[in-house]
Design a protein around this motif. Structure first.
Motif, short mmCIF file in Angstrom:
data_model
loop_
_atom_site.label_atom_id
_atom_site.label_comp_id
_atom_site.label_asym_id
_atom_site.label_seq_id
_atom_site.Cartn_x
_atom_site.Cartn_y
_atom_site.Cartn_z
N PHE C 87 0.82 -1.22 0.00
CA PHE C 87 0.00 0.00 0.00
C PHE C 87 0.85 1.27 0.00
N GLY C 88 2.03 1.14 -0.58
CA GLY C 88 2.92 2.30 -0.64
C GLY C 88 4.26 1.84 -1.17
N VAL C 107 0.74 -11.40 -1.94
CA VAL C 107 0.61 -9.95 -1.80
C VAL C 107 -0.86 -9.54 -1.77
N VAL C 108 -1.24 -8.80 -0.74
CA VAL C 108 -2.59 -8.25 -0.69
C VAL C 108 -2.49 -6.78 -1.08
N ASP C 109 -3.02 -6.43 -2.22
CA ASP C 109 -2.98 -5.03 -2.63
C ASP C 109 -4.11 -4.26 -1.98
N VAL C 110 -3.73 -3.12 -1.43
CA VAL C 110 -4.65 -2.27 -0.69
C VAL C 110 -4.48 -0.88 -1.27
N PRO C 111 -5.53 -0.09 -1.35
CA PRO C 111 -5.36 1.27 -1.87
C PRO C 111 -4.30 2.04 -1.09
N TRP C 112 -3.49 2.80 -1.84
CA TRP C 112 -2.47 3.63 -1.19
C TRP C 112 -3.20 4.69 -0.36
N LYS C 134 5.06 -18.92 6.24
CA LYS C 134 6.17 -19.00 7.19
C LYS C 134 6.35 -17.67 7.93
N ALA C 135 5.89 -16.61 7.29
CA ALA C 135 6.04 -15.30 7.93
C ALA C 135 4.97 -14.34 7.46
N VAL C 136 4.58 -13.46 8.38
CA VAL C 136 3.66 -12.37 8.05
C VAL C 136 4.45 -11.08 8.15
N LEU C 137 4.37 -10.27 7.10
CA LEU C 137 5.20 -9.07 7.02
C LEU C 137 4.34 -7.82 7.15
N VAL C 138 4.71 -6.95 8.10
CA VAL C 138 3.93 -5.74 8.33
C VAL C 138 4.82 -4.50 8.23
N THR C 139 4.44 -3.60 7.37
CA THR C 139 5.10 -2.30 7.30
C THR C 139 4.42 -1.41 8.34
N THR C 145 3.12 7.12 2.19
CA THR C 145 1.74 7.61 2.26
C THR C 145 1.38 8.18 3.62
N GLY C 146 2.31 8.07 4.58
CA GLY C 146 2.01 8.57 5.93
C GLY C 146 0.95 7.75 6.61
N VAL C 147 1.07 6.44 6.50
CA VAL C 147 0.07 5.53 7.06
C VAL C 147 0.71 4.61 8.09
N THR C 148 0.12 4.58 9.28
CA THR C 148 0.61 3.68 10.32
C THR C 148 -0.34 2.50 10.46
N SER C 149 0.21 1.31 10.46
CA SER C 149 -0.63 0.11 10.54
C SER C 149 -0.67 -0.45 11.95
#
Lengths: 397, 397, 397, 397
Positions: C87-88, C107-112, C134-139, C145-149
């Protein structure tokens, strides 16, 4: 405390990276055979900043106050008469020093907020048929009130009266920021310091002295050793010094002079005017008044801003320091508690001045000074948008 | 030029990393409300370096020469009589300044290479039944000849004579390097500077003044403004200054004082003695003589080394500078061309001193001075091996 | 160019004086016997910044990108399946790297403008009965985009699904600025870099790795040498490194960690929130929108601001750079030309953020973006006046 | 600890003032429009240090080890065969990395103290009719044993055999100190680092790669992201980087490259030879042997000195560190405890080398190693006196 503290006092000013790095060096040998190849061109280039070809530069490890003392001790003798106007803390201190040095001081008191009264000086000089005045003293920029005086005007008055007195100028807070022309204006002694337009730390008094004033050193009977011109001249001519010189400060002076000459003095003056004018637009938009009573006195290096009756400017300065991490200038002596000062000189640009304005505005609103939110910043921004244009782009190129 | 230039002059000395970094800061507001929390403890800790509890510290933006002038201008009046011995360039300059300041100077000339003649002073003081001497002046360490004088001995002579004169000490090249005890020795004014034992750049005169000497400021008639104690005291007591202070130098002084107190003054003195003794062993091994005529005069901060007849020490110093990238001290005035000096004070250790010795040795051999290859270095190394032991290991711990 | 250039990009961030000075040192011996007394406590204190007790710290001379590679190469093998949302620009590059390293990337595409879709992840994890992931990846914070997950939310989804995959977090632009809790959130590998919240220059990848992830290094078949955990662990345990470490960066990290822990992580987070909120108030007052589509995504370290249709944000950033001497962040990839970014992280305070806002406002008005003069600055100032209060005063104490 | 610690390890080397200052700057915007005007000329000038016109420069935020990995990952594929000689810790580690990266490594073991066996290589290359070797790896200067190998000789052997393998050179501890000629010698990949001849802190891998080797990136199947040449080339061509570059290191590289080119590479090499020769004279005078078995292997950047049987070199290095505040290089792996190393590369001059020799001599005598007092220093001094002459004087001019 996080982030950079805002420094918006009228000196010491922000030290540019190049000057800071120039000082960050291993100590040097003050008797090295190759030292003159550094010091002699430095003297030559510092003269350019004073706009003098005939003057001689003196670099004393001292503050500007030491520079005053050096200037007078080498040219005047106890009992000599000098003419000076008093209209702020620094002209007041200068007059005071003259008295302590045994001079006969003719002080013209002028309301704080005005500058040197050229007309009164003209009259006094004309009346002084015996040429009893040995020197006329002009505070070019009164740092306490944000007032710039008309040095050229005083010179004209002296010329009109055909008066042979020496012309002394305190340019501590004007040199390298506001137009100053030593030779053209016939200035005999100009005193400046390192911590204002030269963008260095405090600790170096920087003087330029005319040949005519230098000649007075032979007759001047004031006791002097540390500040003696003769000792300096004897060693400086070969690039050395009579006592251990602060070479790290000379390295800084080299870097600062390079910056000033690279930008170009006229551009430096224009930048200071532009930055100052933005601050003045903000003051106007706030509905406040400057201490300087008339546009002709407006200083391009410092604005002293009058708070409305009933507000304490000392509290404001403390509040801004504590809450907003920024240093503003306090009111001194007669204007203590009444004015706060924004120093806008040295290594500064538009966005830094906006910081000063925004911080002042927040602090005033916190203390219930009736200024409208955003008013000052908006006025300055609109001015800077138009004014910054050409010069900034040229600088950036 | 590659590599570090060796700096082995008796000041400015090498600036330690901590002091260098302390100066490398953004400019500060000299009227900030929290400034006293920095300056007041600084004054207190600097007193420890002078070993004084009752003395008052003064920090003038000036060189050591300015410190001399401040000392005398605030305590003496033109016409006052002072006693001083002259045995090197710096005691000579001090005596000269006294004369220029209008004092009546009783100068005792002593061969260069000896120190203050305590016996002669004792006699003169005893004979002075009218107490015409207002001050006795002692150059603790004569930088030009590498001679340390006996301050405690002078004090004893004064006490024996029950003489009320003030005791002035020039400790510019001894303080923070060689044992000095202001209160114990009854010193009234001690003048030092930043660029020697304090390991800072030049530009700060550091004085400690006894209460008795301070009291003299009321009667002292010498004109003074910049160096006025009264102005300083009025503002210093609250942690501020009468004119813009060189805050970057104060930050350096803070760092330097911290280093000195952390090492411990007695360890600092021991280290200087050890380093100096190594240099003296080298001089002996070279078959050369020190300018200091007797071990009791040996300075632990600088050694002035006599070249054999027919060799020019100025040429040697220039040669070492150009070929080996190292600065040695030149001979000054009477000993010009005759001695070269190795400064061994400040931020120095054994391996740095060996550089100075090795470089001097190469330069002497290049100029055909008859010294045996490796002789000086070997002697110093053998001495350091034994002497470095305990202290160095302890320091390293 | 006069004055300080404003640096308002989301990294590299402004380096505080203490960190700058910490790097300005003589080179050190990376095999010195006393090095571990410096490095071992450093590892211990850096763990506190990650809020981990069980994790292991790795310091690689590399950028954050190198940190990603180190994280994956030591724990996964080609063919392993990972789950990531895109998403960015930075989540996109991470996914891209996974593919290049031979992983099977879901890959899960999410709107930017949105963040990690916790519900979709939850569903996918629940459906993955064979535990193929085997792994989950989180930005954690998408800088583009100034987005906190919501990292804690992803952990809950994993726990709900009882899924054993490793949890990887890219915290390059969040750590030491936005709340992050490695142990509490069960993060297995957290990757950060030196040039954001750590307020250092770029060049150091800083990782924290759980024991569970460390164990994977034995089975991970990705080729690796430079980034090998095993080599690091074998030497780091004694305070040393498998190849020449960038000790000047470690000195900077020490200084930065000291600053962070002295301010207190919760205060650091609160300050970033306060500064960010001021910027958001300005955006609102300008009548503009953030790229982050919902307040829950608002990042406290960077705001990506959408210009109205028809305006080019790249031109705006260039204009601000040239005319106002300030760096803003450009739009990247999908949002190139559409957003400009204000980085508000690191060594920053209220008056510095106002500079960023004022400068952005002037630049927008110059390019005819319809924002009212002074509107953004006024909104931010009014917010800061209320919000700055207690914390700033406390910090200043 | 007082005074400067002596740093005589073979890297990190002493950082010159100009390089130190170049890094001490405000952070910069890595996407600034004017960045290419800095980076593109930097790439061009770094090529001159490698003496290459056709090669391409890569600057990775990494140590030299990362440089090795980058070199191989972009040009070779798992299973490819390479030829390498192993004769010290660093050639050993390189061979080890090759194995870990899945290459088939033909290792020629040579006694530690010798260099690349050109004759054996020649034979192997001639016999390799199928051109199974994809690359020949040469450690130009083996830092562990102080051995310099004959790169030009290897090239001749390859040419004689008409062998098309790539020629890789590890020049980490030789480049910018010992003669190296990329184009003339037909080197395909040369790996260096920042902390040796470039006189910078560790943290930057500096590579030069021939067009022929660059072409291999398309077929090389080794997984790579961080160290990918393609990513770098795509952005570098416009003066930018694929991930946040360590701009402060690039500023340092600019300053270091300026220093090297100003001194002149041939002068740099001559100076290193001169300094090294003085150390070797000292070793000879001590009656000790170098690890390098023959003059043809003598390294001009580091001397590994064998202690007599029965003495522990690790104890010696520790002792010198603790008692004399100087860092010497330890013996590694096979020569651990047997040799100590004096690094004599980078920003060094004669008097600094004498410090290293004098300190080593004192430490050896303390540990009862039978060396005569002053012998080594005297031998080196006499050599330097003759050798320093012309070049030093010329440099000083």
């Amino acid at each position: 405390m996080s982030g950079t503290r805002g420094l918006f006092i009228p000196g010491p000013t922000n030290v540019p990276q190049a000057v800071r790095l120039a000082m960050d060096i291993a100590m040097e040998d003050q008797r090295a055979p190759d030292l003159p190849s550094f010091t002699l061109p430095l003297f030559a280039d510092v003269k350019k900043v004073f706009k003098t070809e005939q003057g001689q530069i003196f670099l004393f490890p001292a503050s500007g106050t030491g520079g005053w003392e050096a200037a007078m001790a080498n040219t005047l003798s106890p009992g000599d008469k000098v003419l000076i106007a008093r209209f702020g803390q620094f002209s007041l201190l200068w007059a005071d020093m003259c008295q302590r040095m045994g001079l006969e001081v003719d002080v013209v008191d002028v309301p704080w907020g005005e500058g040197v009264p050229v007309e009164i000086f003209a009259e006094k000089l004309k009346s002084d048929k015996t040429h009893s005045y040995k020197a006329v003293l002009v505070t070019h920029n009164e740092t306490a009130t944000g007032v710039t005086s008309d040095v050229a005007g005083v010179r004209r008055a002296m010329d009109d009266a055909k008066h042979p007195a020496l012309l002394f100028v305190d340019a501590v807070s004007s040199l390298a920021s506001i137009d100053f022309r030593m030779d053209e204006w016939g200035v005999d002694v100009c005193v400046s310091g390192s911590q204002k337009g030269f963008m260095m730390p405090a600790g170096l008094a920087i003087l330029a002295v005319s040949q005519r004033a230098l000649d007075m050193r032979k007759s001047a009977r004031a006791l002097r050793c540390y500040f003696d011109f003769e000792d300096m001249m004897r060693t400086n001519k070969d690039g050395y010094f009579p006592y251990t010189p602060p070479l790290h400060m000379f390295r800084a002076l080299r870097a600062a002079t390079d910056l000033l000459l690279a930008e170009g003095l006229e551009n430096v003056f224009a930048r200071h005017h532009r930055l100052a004018e933005g601050v003045r637009r903000a003051v106007h938009a706030w509905g406040l008044k400057l201490c300087a009573k008339d546009p002709k006195w407006h200083s391009d290096t410092v604005s002293a801003i009058l708070l409305p009756e009933g507000f304490d400017s000392a509290a404001l300065v403390r509040h801004a320091y504590t809450k907003y991490h920024m240093s503003l200038g306090m009111g001194l002596n007669k204007v203590a508690g009444k004015v706060f000062r924004i120093g806008h000189l040295g290594d500064l640009n538009e966005i830094m001045c906006l910081t000063a304005i925004a911080g002042s505005e927040m602090a005033m609103r916190d203390l219930s000074v009736p200024v409208e939110a955003g008013s000052g910043v908006a006025a300055a921004m609109e001015y800077y948008r138009g004014a910054a244009g050409s010069t900034a782009l040229k600088n950036a190129a």
